[in-house]
Scaffold this motif. Structure first.
Motif, short mmCIF file in Angstrom:
data_model
loop_
_atom_site.label_atom_id
_atom_site.label_comp_id
_atom_site.label_asym_id
_atom_site.label_seq_id
_atom_site.Cartn_x
_atom_site.Cartn_y
_atom_site.Cartn_z
N MET A 1 0.84 -1.18 0.00
CA MET A 1 0.00 0.00 0.00
C MET A 1 0.89 1.24 0.00
O MET A 1 1.87 1.31 0.72
CB MET A 1 -0.90 0.01 1.23
N ILE A 2 0.52 2.21 -0.80
CA ILE A 2 1.24 3.48 -0.86
C ILE A 2 0.36 4.55 -0.22
O ILE A 2 -0.82 4.65 -0.53
CB ILE A 2 1.56 3.85 -2.31
N THR A 3 0.93 5.34 0.68
CA THR A 3 0.20 6.41 1.36
C THR A 3 0.88 7.74 1.06
O THR A 3 2.09 7.88 1.24
CB THR A 3 0.15 6.17 2.88
N PHE A 4 0.09 8.72 0.62
CA PHE A 4 0.58 10.07 0.32
C PHE A 4 0.41 10.95 1.55
O PHE A 4 -0.63 10.90 2.21
CB PHE A 4 -0.21 10.64 -0.86
N HIS A 5 1.43 11.75 1.87
CA HIS A 5 1.41 12.61 3.06
C HIS A 5 1.76 14.05 2.67
O HIS A 5 2.60 14.27 1.80
CB HIS A 5 2.46 12.16 4.08
N LEU A 6 1.15 14.99 3.37
CA LEU A 6 1.54 16.40 3.32
C LEU A 6 1.87 16.80 4.75
O LEU A 6 1.13 16.47 5.67
CB LEU A 6 0.40 17.28 2.80
N GLN A 35 -5.25 20.70 3.55
CA GLN A 35 -6.43 20.01 3.03
C GLN A 35 -6.99 20.76 1.83
O GLN A 35 -7.35 20.15 0.82
CB GLN A 35 -7.50 19.85 4.11
N THR A 36 -7.06 22.08 1.94
CA THR A 36 -7.55 22.90 0.82
C THR A 36 -6.61 22.76 -0.38
O THR A 36 -7.07 22.61 -1.52
CB THR A 36 -7.66 24.37 1.24
N PHE A 37 -5.31 22.78 -0.13
CA PHE A 37 -4.34 22.59 -1.20
C PHE A 37 -4.57 21.25 -1.89
O PHE A 37 -4.64 21.17 -3.12
CB PHE A 37 -2.91 22.67 -0.63
N PHE A 38 -4.72 20.18 -1.10
CA PHE A 38 -4.94 18.86 -1.70
C PHE A 38 -6.27 18.81 -2.45
O PHE A 38 -6.35 18.23 -3.54
CB PHE A 38 -4.89 17.77 -0.63
N ASP A 39 -7.31 19.40 -1.89
CA ASP A 39 -8.61 19.41 -2.56
C ASP A 39 -8.51 20.08 -3.93
O ASP A 39 -9.13 19.63 -4.89
CB ASP A 39 -9.66 20.11 -1.71
N ARG A 40 -7.75 21.16 -4.01
CA ARG A 40 -7.62 21.90 -5.27
C ARG A 40 -6.65 21.26 -6.26
O ARG A 40 -6.82 21.37 -7.46
CB ARG A 40 -7.19 23.33 -5.00
N TYR A 41 -5.61 20.63 -5.75
CA TYR A 41 -4.55 20.12 -6.61
C TYR A 41 -4.44 18.59 -6.61
O TYR A 41 -3.47 18.05 -7.16
CB TYR A 41 -3.20 20.73 -6.20
N GLY A 42 -5.41 17.91 -6.05
CA GLY A 42 -5.35 16.44 -5.98
C GLY A 42 -5.16 15.78 -7.34
O GLY A 42 -4.37 14.84 -7.47
N ASN A 43 -5.87 16.26 -8.36
CA ASN A 43 -5.72 15.66 -9.69
C ASN A 43 -4.33 15.93 -10.26
O ASN A 43 -3.74 15.05 -10.89
CB ASN A 43 -6.79 16.19 -10.65
N ASP A 44 -3.81 17.13 -10.04
CA ASP A 44 -2.45 17.45 -10.51
C ASP A 44 -1.42 16.59 -9.78
O ASP A 44 -0.45 16.12 -10.38
CB ASP A 44 -2.14 18.93 -10.29
N ILE A 45 -1.63 16.40 -8.48
CA ILE A 45 -0.73 15.58 -7.68
C ILE A 45 -0.74 14.14 -8.20
O ILE A 45 0.32 13.53 -8.40
CB ILE A 45 -1.11 15.65 -6.19
#
Length: 144
Positions: A1-6, A35-45
């Motif tokens: 399993m791979i887990t992404f962290h900020l 969380q806001t950053f991830f919500d906005r850039y999740g697809n780019d990430i």
């Protein structure tokens, strides 16, 4: 399993009683910045990470051993996205943002404490610079 962290590298923040980890926890609780950053850039990430995976798989198929950190390039680019996210005031318009300190131009970086308005959450620049993205569980995903 791979887990992404900020998160942030936990280093002293201004005084010896506060760390970037403390600042990040307080800011996340009050403003949900990451969380806001991830919500906005999740697809780019996801796109950045998938490109790293594809490049590593291509290298493996060509006979090269997998790198120690197959996501190094995308994690660096995610940091750059976060820096731009704060520099470009992308949190503005959310509750409490811009912050009063940012609107008043208050900064601990300069002798003159008040100046022109500045982006929120970049008072000293330490929080922004200490931000890191990383992935855990990678070693299991790429057997050597």
């Amino acid at each position: 399993m791979i887990t992404f962290h900020l998160g942030v590298i936990d280093i002293p923040y201004g005084d010896e009683n506060t760390t970037t980890g403390d600042v990040a926890e307080n800011l996340e609780e009050k403003y949900q910045i990451m969380q806001t950053f991830f919500d906005r850039y999740g697809n780019d990430i996801a796109d950045l990470m998938s490109k790293d995976l594809a490049a590593n798989l291509e290298n493996m198929l060509a006979g090269a051993p997998p790198g120690n950190d197959p996501f190094a390039e995308s994690m660096s680019r995610i940091h750059d996205l976060f820096v731009g996210f704060l520099d470009n005031c992308e949190m503005n318009g959310l509750p409490g943002v811009p912050t009063l300190r940012a609107m008043k131009g208050i900064s601990k970086r300069f002798k003159k404490r008040n100046g022109p308005p500045r982006p929120s959450f970049i008072d000293t620049g330490t929080y922004q610079a200490a931000m890191r993205a990383w992935v855990s569980g990678v070693l299991n995903a790429f057997p050597k």
